[in-house]
Scaffold this motif. Structure first.
Motif, PDB file in Angstrom:
ATOM      1  N   VAL A   1       0.875  -1.175   0.000  1.00 38.55           N
ATOM      2  CA  VAL A   1       0.000   0.000   0.000  1.00 38.55           C
ATOM      3  C   VAL A   1       0.910   1.221   0.000  1.00 38.55           C
ATOM      4  O   VAL A   1       1.625   1.474   0.978  1.00 38.55           O
ATOM      5  N   HIS A   2       0.894   1.973  -1.095  1.00 29.10           N
ATOM      6  CA  HIS A   2       1.752   3.152  -1.200  1.00 29.10           C
ATOM      7  C   HIS A   2       0.900   4.405  -1.260  1.00 29.10           C
ATOM      8  O   HIS A   2      -0.030   4.493  -2.067  1.00 29.10           O
ATOM      9  N   ALA A   3       1.208   5.355  -0.399  1.00 33.01           N
ATOM     10  CA  ALA A   3       0.508   6.640  -0.374  1.00 33.01           C
ATOM     11  C   ALA A   3       1.434   7.689  -0.985  1.00 33.01           C
ATOM     12  O   ALA A   3       2.313   8.224  -0.298  1.00 33.01           O
ATOM     13  N   PRO A   4       1.292   7.984  -2.281  1.00 33.69           N
ATOM     14  CA  PRO A   4       2.256   8.845  -2.975  1.00 33.69           C
ATOM     15  C   PRO A   4       2.399  10.236  -2.359  1.00 33.69           C
ATOM     16  O   PRO A   4       3.519  10.735  -2.191  1.00 33.69           O
ATOM     17  N   ALA A   5       1.283  10.875  -2.048  1.00 36.26           N
ATOM     18  CA  ALA A   5       1.341  12.242  -1.535  1.00 36.26           C
ATOM     19  C   ALA A   5       1.917  12.308  -0.129  1.00 36.26           C
ATOM     20  O   ALA A   5       2.413  13.355   0.300  1.00 36.26           O
ATOM     21  N   LEU A   6       1.872  11.185   0.592  1.00 34.24           N
ATOM     22  CA  LEU A   6       2.416  11.118   1.950  1.00 34.24           C
ATOM     23  C   LEU A   6       3.820  10.519   1.968  1.00 34.24           C
ATOM     24  O   LEU A   6       4.436  10.428   3.034  1.00 34.24           O
ATOM     25  N   ALA A   7       4.296  10.087   0.788  1.00 35.82           N
ATOM     26  CA  ALA A   7       5.620   9.460   0.667  1.00 35.82           C
ATOM     27  C   ALA A   7       5.796   8.337   1.684  1.00 35.82           C
ATOM     28  O   ALA A   7       6.848   8.203   2.317  1.00 35.82           O
ATOM     29  N   THR A   8       4.756   7.515   1.828  1.00 30.46           N
ATOM     30  CA  THR A   8       4.766   6.433   2.802  1.00 30.46           C
ATOM     31  C   THR A   8       4.295   5.152   2.136  1.00 30.46           C
ATOM     32  O   THR A   8       3.322   5.167   1.376  1.00 30.46           O
ATOM     33  N   THR A   9       4.974   4.043   2.442  1.00 25.36           N
ATOM     34  CA  THR A   9       4.632   2.752   1.874  1.00 25.36           C
ATOM     35  C   THR A   9       4.505   1.731   2.989  1.00 25.36           C
ATOM     36  O   THR A   9       5.376   1.639   3.865  1.00 25.36           O
ATOM     37  N   TYR A  10       3.416   0.975   2.965  1.00 20.35           N
ATOM     38  CA  TYR A  10       3.235  -0.150   3.872  1.00 20.35           C
ATOM     39  C   TYR A  10       3.302  -1.435   3.055  1.00 20.35           C
ATOM     40  O   TYR A  10       2.756  -1.495   1.951  1.00 20.35           O
ATOM     41  N   PHE A  11       3.945  -2.460   3.602  1.00 16.87           N
ATOM     42  CA  PHE A  11       3.975  -3.736   2.890  1.00 16.87           C
ATOM     43  C   PHE A  11       4.138  -4.871   3.886  1.00 16.87           C
ATOM     44  O   PHE A  11       4.630  -4.673   5.009  1.00 16.87           O
ATOM     45  N   GLY A  12       3.706  -6.063   3.473  1.00 15.80           N
ATOM     46  CA  GLY A  12       3.874  -7.218   4.337  1.00 15.80           C
ATOM     47  C   GLY A  12       2.866  -8.308   4.045  1.00 15.80           C
ATOM     48  O   GLY A  12       2.096  -8.247   3.086  1.00 15.80           O
ATOM     49  N   GLY A  13       2.893  -9.317   4.902  1.00 16.45           N
ATOM     50  CA  GLY A  13       1.990 -10.448   4.759  1.00 16.45           C
ATOM     51  C   GLY A  13       2.188 -11.422   5.897  1.00 16.45           C
ATOM     52  O   GLY A  13       3.168 -11.341   6.658  1.00 16.45           O
ATOM     53  N   ASN A  14       1.274 -12.355   6.020  1.00 14.49           N
ATOM     54  CA  ASN A  14       1.324 -13.362   7.077  1.00 14.49           C
ATOM     55  C   ASN A  14       2.591 -14.194   6.917  1.00 14.49           C
ATOM     56  O   ASN A  14       2.856 -14.749   5.864  1.00 14.49           O
ATOM     57  N   GLY A  15       3.399 -14.269   7.973  1.00 12.77           N
ATOM     58  CA  GLY A  15       4.655 -14.995   7.914  1.00 12.77           C
ATOM     59  C   GLY A  15       5.818 -14.166   7.414  1.00 12.77           C
ATOM     60  O   GLY A  15       6.970 -14.610   7.453  1.00 12.77           O
ATOM     61  N   ILE A  16       5.526 -12.964   6.923  1.00  9.32           N
ATOM     62  CA  ILE A  16       6.562 -12.062   6.416  1.00  9.32           C
ATOM     63  C   ILE A  16       6.813 -10.926   7.392  1.00  9.32           C
ATOM     64  O   ILE A  16       7.931 -10.444   7.553  1.00  9.32           O
TER      65      ILE A  16
ATOM     66  N   ASN B   1      10.721   0.394   8.872  1.00  8.14           N
ATOM     67  CA  ASN B   1      10.511  -0.011  10.262  1.00  8.14           C
ATOM     68  C   ASN B   1       9.398  -1.043  10.350  1.00  8.14           C
ATOM     69  O   ASN B   1       8.399  -0.964   9.618  1.00  8.14           O
ATOM     70  N   SER B   2       9.561  -2.007  11.250  1.00  8.63           N
ATOM     71  CA  SER B   2       8.501  -2.980  11.507  1.00  8.63           C
ATOM     72  C   SER B   2       7.324  -2.290  12.179  1.00  8.63           C
ATOM     73  O   SER B   2       7.499  -1.358  12.969  1.00  8.63           O
ATOM     74  N   ILE B   3       6.126  -2.755  11.846  1.00  8.67           N
ATOM     75  CA  ILE B   3       4.918  -2.245  12.502  1.00  8.67           C
ATOM     76  C   ILE B   3       4.114  -3.420  13.045  1.00  8.67           C
ATOM     77  O   ILE B   3       4.271  -4.557  12.599  1.00  8.67           O
ATOM     78  N   ALA B   4       3.253  -3.141  14.014  1.00  8.91           N
ATOM     79  CA  ALA B   4       2.430  -4.190  14.617  1.00  8.91           C
ATOM     80  C   ALA B   4       1.165  -3.576  15.192  1.00  8.91           C
ATOM     81  O   ALA B   4       1.151  -2.399  15.587  1.00  8.91           O
ATOM     82  N   VAL B   5       0.109  -4.371  15.208  1.00  8.54           N
ATOM     83  CA  VAL B   5      -1.135  -3.926  15.831  1.00  8.54           C
ATOM     84  C   VAL B   5      -0.922  -3.778  17.339  1.00  8.54           C
ATOM     85  O   VAL B   5       0.017  -4.350  17.905  1.00  8.54           O
ATOM     86  N   VAL B   6      -1.773  -3.001  17.972  1.00  8.50           N
ATOM     87  CA  VAL B   6      -1.693  -2.831  19.425  1.00  8.50           C
ATOM     88  C   VAL B   6      -3.018  -3.246  20.047  1.00  8.50           C
ATOM     89  O   VAL B   6      -4.084  -3.104  19.437  1.00  8.50           O
ATOM     90  N   SER B   7      -2.948  -3.746  21.264  1.00  8.55           N
ATOM     91  CA  SER B   7      -4.147  -4.103  22.018  1.00  8.55           C
ATOM     92  C   SER B   7      -4.612  -2.911  22.838  1.00  8.55           C
ATOM     93  O   SER B   7      -3.788  -2.124  23.330  1.00  8.55           O
ATOM     94  N   HIS B   8      -5.920  -2.795  22.969  1.00  8.57           N
ATOM     95  CA  HIS B   8      -6.469  -1.736  23.810  1.00  8.57           C
ATOM     96  C   HIS B   8      -6.153  -2.044  25.272  1.00  8.57           C
ATOM     97  O   HIS B   8      -6.314  -3.171  25.740  1.00  8.57           O
ATOM     98  N   GLN B   9      -5.706  -1.028  25.986  1.00  6.61           N
ATOM     99  CA  GLN B   9      -5.376  -1.183  27.401  1.00  6.61           C
ATOM    100  C   GLN B   9      -6.494  -0.622  28.275  1.00  6.61           C
ATOM    101  O   GLN B   9      -7.211   0.300  27.864  1.00  6.61           O
TER     102      GLN B   9
ATOM    103  N   ALA C   1       5.157  -7.019   8.857  1.00  5.93           N
ATOM    104  CA  ALA C   1       4.599  -5.805   8.260  1.00  5.93           C
ATOM    105  C   ALA C   1       5.555  -4.657   8.501  1.00  5.93           C
ATOM    106  O   ALA C   1       6.180  -4.560   9.569  1.00  5.93           O
ATOM    107  N   PHE C   2       5.635  -3.769   7.501  1.00  5.62           N
ATOM    108  CA  PHE C   2       6.658  -2.731   7.529  1.00  5.62           C
ATOM    109  C   PHE C   2       6.107  -1.416   6.985  1.00  5.62           C
ATOM    110  O   PHE C   2       5.221  -1.402   6.135  1.00  5.62           O
ATOM    111  N   GLU C   3       6.690  -0.331   7.480  1.00  5.04           N
ATOM    112  CA  GLU C   3       6.406   1.013   6.969  1.00  5.04           C
ATOM    113  C   GLU C   3       7.709   1.583   6.421  1.00  5.04           C
ATOM    114  O   GLU C   3       8.722   1.620   7.121  1.00  5.04           O
ATOM    115  N   LEU C   4       7.665   2.027   5.165  1.00  2.00           N
ATOM    116  CA  LEU C   4       8.817   2.648   4.517  1.00  2.00           C
ATOM    117  C   LEU C   4       8.533   4.130   4.366  1.00  2.00           C
ATOM    118  O   LEU C   4       7.576   4.521   3.701  1.00  2.00           O
ATOM    119  N   LYS C   5       9.370   4.948   5.003  1.00  3.28           N
ATOM    120  CA  LYS C   5       9.164   6.400   4.956  1.00  3.28           C
ATOM    121  C   LYS C   5      10.517   7.084   5.107  1.00  3.28           C
ATOM    122  O   LYS C   5      11.327   6.695   5.957  1.00  3.28           O
TER     123      LYS C   5
END
Length: 265
Positions: free
Chosen positions: A122-137, A148-156, A139-143
């Motif tokens: 998922v590339h957002a051209p105007a934001l110069a940000t790219t997300y990519f990944g998959g199950n077993g791979i 950098n690796s990214i991950a979901v967070v649990s509600h506290q 998830a990453f943010e390129l900016k």
């Protein structure tokens, strides 16, 4: 095993394809552009078509897999249902955001196998940000040249629920879901498939979708969510947090419309 090897080299090629398609979109975004009408009367710009043709050409250079794109979706069900692995594209997701020039539009490229998106960019051209990944791979943010690796967070406990929603489409049923959450809520407005990426990157806890979407709108970001440790489940607004809800799947029926869904950790 996928007939397309998701090794580091090919992952880099796919992210580069999305980024270059974004450059073509931005060249049109920065000037006045023509707006056409599709058969369903939604806006279509020169940028949709420029990105579509570029991505299709590049994917055909690296694989012989079938390609389903929003801009070439008239493939009959008898043909599609025989596919086990294929590319699913939205060359410009968030066309309305593009026309409004608010920057919240994306290039979406997904690899789908047996109904599951196994990789997405998922590339957002105007934001110069790219997300990519998959199950077993993962998830990453390129900016800004950094990945950098990214991950979901649990509600506290006692934390405000951050719930992402659409900037262009909103439903009264969202209020029902927000009311069902224990504690205070904050609605984060966002356009295009960036909404799923908000959950994948931990910027929001939930994304309930009770409006219309098509399979190409979600597949790439769905893969990123899976790589980030999250889920995308079919949503019943009357039972929004049903633990038995099924996973959203692709190319399992003639219609390319998604059911309502919930993105969460």
């Amino acid at each position: 095993m996928s007939p397309f090897d998701l090794n580091e080299k090919n992952i880099n090629i796919l992210t580069d394809i999305a980024i270059e398609a974004g450059h073509k979109i931005l060249a049109i975004y920065k000037k006045d552009f023509d707006v056409y009408k599709k058969d369903d009367s939604s806006p279509l710009t020169e940028a949709d078509l420029a990105a579509h043709h570029y991505i299709v050409e590049q994917l055909q250079n690296i694989s012989n897999l079938p390609i389903l794109s929003e801009e070439a979706s008239d493939i009959d069900w008898e043909t599609r249902k025989a596919w086990t692995t294929y590319w699913l594209l939205d060359p410009l997701d968030g066309t309305k955001e593009f026309i409004k020039k608010n920057g919240e539009f994306t290039v979406n490229i997904a690899l789908v196998q047996n109904g599951e998106p196994i990789f997405g960019v998922v590339h957002a051209p105007a934001l110069a940000t790219t997300y990519f990944g998959g199950n077993g791979i993962g998830a990453f943010e390129l900016k800004n040249g950094h990945t950098n690796s990214i991950a979901v967070v649990s509600h506290q406990p006692n934390e405000i629920w951050r719930v992402v929603g659409s900037r262009s489409h909103q439903s009264s049923e969202i209020e029902k879901i927000l009311t069902a959450l224990p504690g205070e809520t904050e609605l984060v407005a966002m356009g295009s498939s960036l909404k799923l990426c908000c959950v994948a990157s931990g910027k929001a806890h939930l994304y309930p979708r009770v409006g219309p979407t098509s399979e190409w709108d979600t597949a790439a970001a769905h893969a990123v969510v899976l790589g980030a440790g999250g889920t995308v489940k079919v949503l019943d607004p009357d039972k929004p947090f049903d633990a038995k809800a099924s996973t959203l799947r692709y190319n399992q029926k003639e219609s390319l419309l998604n059911p309502f869904f919930m993105v969460s950790n």
